[in-house]
Design a protein around this motif. Structure first.
Motif, short mmCIF file in Angstrom:
data_model
loop_
_atom_site.label_atom_id
_atom_site.label_comp_id
_atom_site.label_asym_id
_atom_site.label_seq_id
_atom_site.Cartn_x
_atom_site.Cartn_y
_atom_site.Cartn_z
N GLY A 170 0.79 -1.22 0.00
CA GLY A 170 0.00 0.00 0.00
C GLY A 170 0.83 1.27 0.00
O GLY A 170 0.31 2.34 0.32
N ILE A 171 2.10 1.16 -0.37
CA ILE A 171 3.01 2.31 -0.32
C ILE A 171 3.09 2.97 -1.70
O ILE A 171 2.64 2.41 -2.69
N PRO A 172 3.69 4.18 -1.80
CA PRO A 172 3.76 4.87 -3.08
C PRO A 172 4.54 4.09 -4.13
O PRO A 172 5.34 3.21 -3.82
N ARG A 173 4.32 4.47 -5.37
CA ARG A 173 5.00 3.82 -6.50
C ARG A 173 6.47 4.22 -6.54
O ARG A 173 7.35 3.37 -6.64
N ASP A 174 6.75 5.53 -6.51
CA ASP A 174 8.11 6.05 -6.58
C ASP A 174 8.18 7.33 -5.75
O ASP A 174 7.22 8.12 -5.77
N PRO A 175 9.30 7.60 -5.06
CA PRO A 175 9.42 8.86 -4.33
C PRO A 175 9.43 10.08 -5.25
O PRO A 175 8.79 11.09 -4.98
N THR A 176 10.18 10.01 -6.37
CA THR A 176 10.28 11.18 -7.26
C THR A 176 10.23 10.83 -8.74
O THR A 176 10.05 11.73 -9.55
N TYR A 177 10.40 9.59 -9.13
CA TYR A 177 10.64 9.22 -10.53
C TYR A 177 9.55 9.74 -11.47
O TYR A 177 9.82 10.18 -12.58
N ASN A 178 8.29 9.69 -11.03
CA ASN A 178 7.18 10.14 -11.89
C ASN A 178 6.69 11.53 -11.50
O ASN A 178 5.59 11.93 -11.89
N ASP A 179 7.48 12.26 -10.72
CA ASP A 179 7.04 13.56 -10.22
C ASP A 179 7.23 14.63 -11.31
O ASP A 179 8.35 14.91 -11.74
N LEU A 180 6.13 15.24 -11.73
CA LEU A 180 6.16 16.26 -12.78
C LEU A 180 6.67 17.60 -12.28
O LEU A 180 6.93 18.51 -13.07
N GLY A 181 6.80 17.72 -10.96
CA GLY A 181 7.21 18.99 -10.39
C GLY A 181 8.58 19.44 -10.85
O GLY A 181 8.87 20.65 -10.92
N ALA A 182 9.45 18.46 -11.17
CA ALA A 182 10.80 18.81 -11.61
C ALA A 182 10.87 19.05 -13.11
O ALA A 182 11.89 19.50 -13.62
N GLU A 183 9.77 18.78 -13.82
CA GLU A 183 9.80 18.82 -15.28
C GLU A 183 9.00 19.99 -15.84
O GLU A 183 9.32 20.52 -16.91
N LEU A 184 7.94 20.41 -15.14
CA LEU A 184 7.06 21.44 -15.66
C LEU A 184 7.43 22.81 -15.08
O LEU A 184 7.63 22.94 -13.86
N ASP A 185 7.51 23.82 -15.93
CA ASP A 185 7.66 25.17 -15.40
C ASP A 185 6.28 25.71 -15.02
O ASP A 185 5.25 25.03 -15.18
N PHE A 186 6.24 26.97 -14.54
CA PHE A 186 4.99 27.51 -14.02
C PHE A 186 3.90 27.52 -15.10
O PHE A 186 2.76 27.13 -14.86
N ALA A 187 4.27 27.97 -16.31
CA ALA A 187 3.27 28.07 -17.37
C ALA A 187 2.73 26.69 -17.77
O ALA A 187 1.52 26.52 -17.99
#
Length: 580
Positions: A170-187
């Motif tokens: 029941g734990i998360p899939r990945d800590p950061t691997y699929n995190d869009l926060g590092a890929e998308l800028d504000f716009a």
């Protein structure tokens, strides 16, 4: 009414029609010992060869390799390789060409854990071995009236090592691997309707665009902020980080890093010379388009390596598959425990193991067969391993392609070939060999006893006991006194129990199965869609009745060196009858 009478009395619930069966779990017949020389295999290969010429498989820039192998015959039955008309880093694809296998690595991670530690650790909490998780806490939410909260944080003390291995923590899939926060800028984020993130929320490692993997400290800092998917043991939820945690636990238990354990205990032990845990091969790699970064050839997974970092070839994966089916690195008992479902998905024909993706396929004889599969995806590499323990068969699929090609669809087409062509072929051949090896009349003239064994009808698995006469009394057959008394005895079916005795051949050069155990069942009717199912008694009645501590369903064939039954021992009746 006695206990034994109750067992037999349950049989009146069933109707006895030869075409309606309640097969026992496991194979319908002993696996084929002669697939490699069979016309059934040749016909299935011809079907696949026709499919392989289709534009979906050879009309694009995807390289691929497939192989079918038999652990019973200990040989490769079929191989096929395709080299597309683009630069792929090697002149042609062959059995030693190296692909990335992605999440098939998870099989090797669990395998390594079982070799090094064993499944006796599967019920241990992960907090016992990972201090970062042991020191975490699940605080109350903002509502001070709450007395319990597992919505906002994971109760790591409830997560076991076995749940990590079987996708049920029941734990998360990945800590950061699929995190869009590092890929998308504000716009870009605003275009998706996403809010602006605070700086601490934006991953600085292990995510697309960060250009580096996370340290252990960084990984836990992100992981411990995430919410659970489910309570533990509630429902399967895929997790890559679970296998990194399992690797940490393994190292804490044994003192050896998981990468070294996989390399030494599996790859080197099996002679898998074209495989590596995470080291990029210096030659022999299939790299479509010639750009290793574009296809994911050189992507480093860092702490997530136990989930998907491996490189391997067809020849090496055959060695691994053979070793799994033949229990070369584990005891047979451990292998049997490993090749079992541990969690059920929301779909009746799919279950989850450690880390198996288990499929239930209905064969032509209406028997359900369990396939233990693991698919892997890394960049533009898509792989699959399929094992059918019931048939002693395995199937390897390795694919790679340029980014413009849907390589996953090629893998899926090749993956389904096993169930479409080769599995039915193996079932058909096992039935044909059963006719030669077991069908016939078995007689003991001195006691006026006999048994008639058949195979059929074609839509019913198992050996059919048409008649059994013991000391002049028809125990099984249309005149059986058991029918009137208990509703049982018109016929029975025999299924391999996989209990066996092996002997040394007369030449002394080899061993062979000299006795094979079967279980007899008299329950042969079912009604799908009902809560109460007569098939329940097919397995709950096993072992009853007994007579002098021997069960009625305990049957043993004595086998010659040629694999053919020479005699039949119905052990409750103390009858050993020779085949005539």
């Amino acid at each position: 009414m006695s206990f034994n009478s109750k067992i037999f009395g349950l049989l009146v619930l069933a109707t006895y029609v030869l075409g309606t069966t309640c097969p026992l779990a496991g194979p319908g017949f002993p696996s084929s010992a002669h697939l490699s020389n069979s016309s059934a295999l040749s016909q299935s290969i011809a079907k696949f060869e026709k499919l392989s010429r289709s534009t979906s498989l050879k009309g694009n820039d995807a390289a691929w390799a497939v192989a079918l192998f038999s652990s019973r015959e200990n040989k490769t039955l079929y191989e096929h390789y395709y080299t597309p008309p683009v630069d792929i880093g090697v002149s042609r694809v062959d059995r030693d060409s190296i692909f990335r296998i992605g999440s098939v690595t998870k099989v090797f991670s669990v395998w390594s854990f079982l070799i090094e530690a064993g499944d006796e650790y599967f019920h241990e909490p992960v907090t016992k071995y990972i201090p970062e998780l042991a020191n975490s806490s699940c605080a109350k939410g903002a509502n001070q009236q709450e007395v319990y909260n597992d919505i906002d944080c994971i109760r790591w003390n409830e997560v076991t090592l076995g749940q990590l291995a079987s996708q049920s923590a029941g734990i998360p899939r990945d800590p950061t691997y699929n995190d869009l926060g590092a890929e998308l800028d504000f716009a870009q984020a605003a275009a998706f309707g996403f809010p602006v993130l605070e700086k601490p929320e934006i991953p600085i490692c292990g995510a697309p665009g960060t250009n580096r993997t996370c340290t252990r400290t960084e990984m836990f800092s992100y992981l411990l902020r995430q919410h659970p998917s489910y309570p533990t043991a509630q429902s399967p939820a895929y997790s890559n980080i679970a296998f990194a945690l399992l690797g940490y636990a393994q190292q804490a238990i044994t003192g050896a890093p998981i990468g070294g354990a996989i390399t030494n205990n599996i790859l080197k032990a099996l002679g898998m010379s074209h495989s590596s845990y995470k080291d990029i091969p210096s030659h022999g790699g299939v790299i479509p388009g010639g750009d290793p970064t574009a296809v994911g050839w050189d992507e480093k997974l860092g702490l997530n390596s136990p989930a998907g970092s491996m490189y391997s070839s067809t020849s090496d994966m055959i060695k691994a598959g053979q070793a799994l089916l033949q229990s070369k690195l584990l005891s047979p008992a451990q292998t049997r425990r490993w090749l079992k479902p541990l969690a059920q998905t929301g779909y009746l024909s799919t279950a989850v193991g450690a880390p198996w993706e288990i499929r239930y396929l209905t064969l032509s004889d209406n028997r359900i067969s369990q396939l233990y599969t693991k698919q892997g995806d890394e960049g533009n590499y898509h792989a699959a391993l399929v094992l059918s323990p019931e048939h002693d068969l395995g199937w390897i699929v390795l694919t790679a392609g340029v980014p413009t090609v849907n390589v996953a669809s090629v893998r899926d087409t090749l993956l389904n070939v096993f169930g479409d062509y080769f599995l039915p072929m193996a079932e058909q051949q096992a039935a044909e060999e059963a006719k030669s090896n077991f069908v016939g009349t078995f007689v003991d003239e001195a006691s006026n006893s006999s048994a008639v064994i058949e195979v059929g009808p074609s839509d019913s698995p198992g050996l059919l006991v048409r008649k059994l006469v013991s000391r002049g009394v028809q125990v099984v057959g249309p005149e059986s006194p058991l029918i009137q008394l208990y509703g049982a005895g018109q016929y029975a079916r025999l299924y391999p129990s996989n209990l066996r005795a092996t002997s040394l051949s007369k030449s002394g050069c080899r061993t062979y199965d000299s006795r094979l155990g079967f279980r007899a069942t008299f329950f042969n009717a079912t009604e799908p869609g009902k809560v109460e199912d007569p098939c329940l008694e097919a397995w709950t009645a096993l072992g009853a009745p007994t007579y002098g501590q021997v069960a009625l369903d305990d049957w043993v064939f004595e086998i010659g060196e040629d694999g053919r039954a020479q005699s039949l021992d119905v052990r409750l009746l103390r009858l050993k009858m020779k085949r005539v």
